[in-house]
Design a protein around this motif. Sequence first.
Motif, PDB file in Angstrom:
ATOM      1  N   TYR A  22       0.823  -1.213   0.000  1.00 55.97           N
ATOM      2  CA  TYR A  22       0.000   0.000   0.000  1.00 55.97           C
ATOM      3  C   TYR A  22       0.858   1.265   0.000  1.00 55.97           C
ATOM      4  N   PHE A  23       1.807   1.336   0.916  1.00 62.65           N
ATOM      5  CA  PHE A  23       2.603   2.555   1.017  1.00 62.65           C
ATOM      6  C   PHE A  23       3.485   2.775  -0.211  1.00 62.65           C
ATOM      7  N   VAL A  24       4.069   1.718  -0.739  1.00 64.98           N
ATOM      8  CA  VAL A  24       4.968   1.862  -1.880  1.00 64.98           C
ATOM      9  C   VAL A  24       4.195   2.044  -3.190  1.00 64.98           C
ATOM     10  N   HIS A  25       3.220   1.183  -3.445  1.00 63.95           N
ATOM     11  CA  HIS A  25       2.559   1.200  -4.753  1.00 63.95           C
ATOM     12  C   HIS A  25       1.361   2.137  -4.838  1.00 63.95           C
ATOM     13  N   THR A  26       0.739   2.454  -3.727  1.00 64.51           N
ATOM     14  CA  THR A  26      -0.414   3.352  -3.775  1.00 64.51           C
ATOM     15  C   THR A  26      -0.021   4.775  -3.403  1.00 64.51           C
ATOM     16  N   LEU A  27       0.653   4.942  -2.260  1.00 63.35           N
ATOM     17  CA  LEU A  27       1.017   6.293  -1.838  1.00 63.35           C
ATOM     18  C   LEU A  27       2.335   6.774  -2.449  1.00 63.35           C
ATOM     19  N   GLY A  28       3.135   5.856  -2.985  1.00 66.10           N
ATOM     20  CA  GLY A  28       4.391   6.254  -3.615  1.00 66.10           C
ATOM     21  C   GLY A  28       5.546   6.431  -2.657  1.00 66.10           C
ATOM     22  N   PHE A  29       5.427   5.872  -1.443  1.00 64.13           N
ATOM     23  CA  PHE A  29       6.504   5.956  -0.471  1.00 64.13           C
ATOM     24  C   PHE A  29       7.674   5.079  -0.912  1.00 64.13           C
ATOM     25  N   GLY A  90      -0.797  18.019  -8.240  1.00 62.62           N
ATOM     26  CA  GLY A  90      -0.233  16.842  -8.888  1.00 62.62           C
ATOM     27  C   GLY A  90      -0.392  15.601  -8.023  1.00 62.62           C
ATOM     28  N   ASP A  91      -0.093  15.738  -6.722  1.00 68.50           N
ATOM     29  CA  ASP A  91      -0.228  14.595  -5.817  1.00 68.50           C
ATOM     30  C   ASP A  91      -1.694  14.226  -5.600  1.00 68.50           C
ATOM     31  N   TYR A  92      -2.554  15.231  -5.506  1.00 69.15           N
ATOM     32  CA  TYR A  92      -3.990  14.968  -5.356  1.00 69.15           C
ATOM     33  C   TYR A  92      -4.488  14.131  -6.538  1.00 69.15           C
ATOM     34  N   GLU A  93      -4.160  14.536  -7.757  1.00 64.57           N
ATOM     35  CA  GLU A  93      -4.610  13.812  -8.947  1.00 64.57           C
ATOM     36  C   GLU A  93      -3.994  12.414  -9.000  1.00 64.57           C
ATOM     37  N   ARG A  94      -2.720  12.294  -8.634  1.00 63.72           N
ATOM     38  CA  ARG A  94      -2.055  10.980  -8.638  1.00 63.72           C
ATOM     39  C   ARG A  94      -2.717  10.032  -7.650  1.00 63.72           C
ATOM     40  N   LEU A  95      -2.983  10.514  -6.434  1.00 68.60           N
ATOM     41  CA  LEU A  95      -3.617   9.676  -5.414  1.00 68.60           C
ATOM     42  C   LEU A  95      -5.051   9.329  -5.801  1.00 68.60           C
ATOM     43  N   LYS A  96      -5.741  10.283  -6.385  1.00 64.30           N
ATOM     44  CA  LYS A  96      -7.113  10.040  -6.848  1.00 64.30           C
ATOM     45  C   LYS A  96      -7.116   8.930  -7.901  1.00 64.30           C
ATOM     46  N   SER A  97      -6.143   8.958  -8.810  1.00 64.90           N
ATOM     47  CA  SER A  97      -6.067   7.935  -9.859  1.00 64.90           C
ATOM     48  C   SER A  97      -5.722   6.558  -9.291  1.00 64.90           C
ATOM     49  N   LYS A  98      -5.138   6.536  -8.073  1.00 65.83           N
ATOM     50  CA  LYS A  98      -4.801   5.263  -7.415  1.00 65.83           C
ATOM     51  C   LYS A  98      -5.965   4.733  -6.579  1.00 65.83           C
ATOM     52  N   GLY A  99      -7.085   5.453  -6.582  1.00 64.27           N
ATOM     53  CA  GLY A  99      -8.270   4.991  -5.854  1.00 64.27           C
ATOM     54  C   GLY A  99      -8.332   5.431  -4.402  1.00 64.27           C
ATOM     55  N   ARG A 107      -9.559  22.100  -0.443  1.00 64.87           N
ATOM     56  CA  ARG A 107      -9.950  23.444  -0.025  1.00 64.87           C
ATOM     57  C   ARG A 107      -8.715  24.302   0.208  1.00 64.87           C
ATOM     58  N   ARG A 108      -8.892  25.589   0.060  1.00 66.13           N
ATOM     59  CA  ARG A 108      -7.815  26.542   0.299  1.00 66.13           C
ATOM     60  C   ARG A 108      -8.073  27.182   1.656  1.00 66.13           C
ATOM     61  N   GLU A 109      -7.109  27.034   2.548  1.00 62.49           N
ATOM     62  CA  GLU A 109      -7.174  27.640   3.868  1.00 62.49           C
ATOM     63  C   GLU A 109      -6.130  28.749   3.944  1.00 62.49           C
ATOM     64  N   ALA A 110      -6.139  29.510   5.022  1.00 61.75           N
ATOM     65  CA  ALA A 110      -5.171  30.594   5.194  1.00 61.75           C
ATOM     66  C   ALA A 110      -3.737  30.073   5.146  1.00 61.75           C
ATOM     67  N   TYR A 111      -3.533  28.835   5.577  1.00 61.89           N
ATOM     68  CA  TYR A 111      -2.191  28.253   5.646  1.00 61.89           C
ATOM     69  C   TYR A 111      -1.789  27.497   4.378  1.00 61.89           C
ATOM     70  N   GLY A 112      -2.751  27.210   3.485  1.00 66.05           N
ATOM     71  CA  GLY A 112      -2.405  26.508   2.258  1.00 66.05           C
ATOM     72  C   GLY A 112      -3.535  25.651   1.729  1.00 66.05           C
ATOM     73  N   ASP A 113      -3.227  24.800   0.757  1.00 66.28           N
ATOM     74  CA  ASP A 113      -4.200  23.879   0.167  1.00 66.28           C
ATOM     75  C   ASP A 113      -4.187  22.582   0.953  1.00 66.28           C
ATOM     76  N   VAL A 114      -5.379  22.026   1.200  1.00 60.36           N
ATOM     77  CA  VAL A 114      -5.477  20.826   2.031  1.00 60.36           C
ATOM     78  C   VAL A 114      -6.687  19.991   1.610  1.00 60.36           C
ATOM     79  N   VAL A 115      -6.566  18.692   1.795  1.00 59.96           N
ATOM     80  CA  VAL A 115      -7.670  17.770   1.589  1.00 59.96           C
ATOM     81  C   VAL A 115      -7.458  16.582   2.533  1.00 59.96           C
ATOM     82  N   VAL A 116      -8.550  16.034   3.052  1.00 61.66           N
ATOM     83  CA  VAL A 116      -8.481  14.878   3.960  1.00 61.66           C
ATOM     84  C   VAL A 116      -8.768  13.612   3.155  1.00 61.66           C
TER      85      VAL A 116
END
Length: 158
Positions: A22-29, A90-99, A107-116
């Motif tokens: 999971y960590f290597v092939h899905t998240l790219g660790f 780029g990472d959001y789209e990559r992770l989305k494509s991995k399911g 969302r854009r917050e005062a500190y930056g872009d974030v998604v859970v």
Amino acid sequence: MSKQQISSVSFLVPDYDEGIDYFVHTLGFTLTSDVALSENKRWVTVHPPNNREGCGLVLAVPSDEDQKAAVGKQAGGRVWLILQTDNFWGDYERLKSKGIEFMEEPRREAYGDVVVFKDKWGSKWDLIQHKAVLTCHIPQVANGMGGKEENEEDASRV
């Protein structure tokens, strides 16, 4: 005082090989170690992409029922880990494509872009790209009590 840092965090997974996959092939660790310690125990570490020197995860297989029950719930339902990136979209789209299961729209917050997002066992993560590197200056005070003027001055530098 000596310099210290958190070098790794234990992360419960049901099975070492499942966790590595999971960590290597899905998240790219990157798999940074996989050493047999005994017949049933291994020292397995993974690090986020392009960050072998930073904080990594020690994948741990539960050894009792309480630990098994904690898989996917190590933070009690809150966001457990924060994965910082320098390429949010780029990472959001990559992770989305991995399911990856995202729990919200980015969302854009005062500190930056974030998604859970949730990992495959149910733990919640933040994927985040900070607008700027945030630092905090903590003054070293001889008596450990810092006067009001010192604290106000130091607070203005944050």
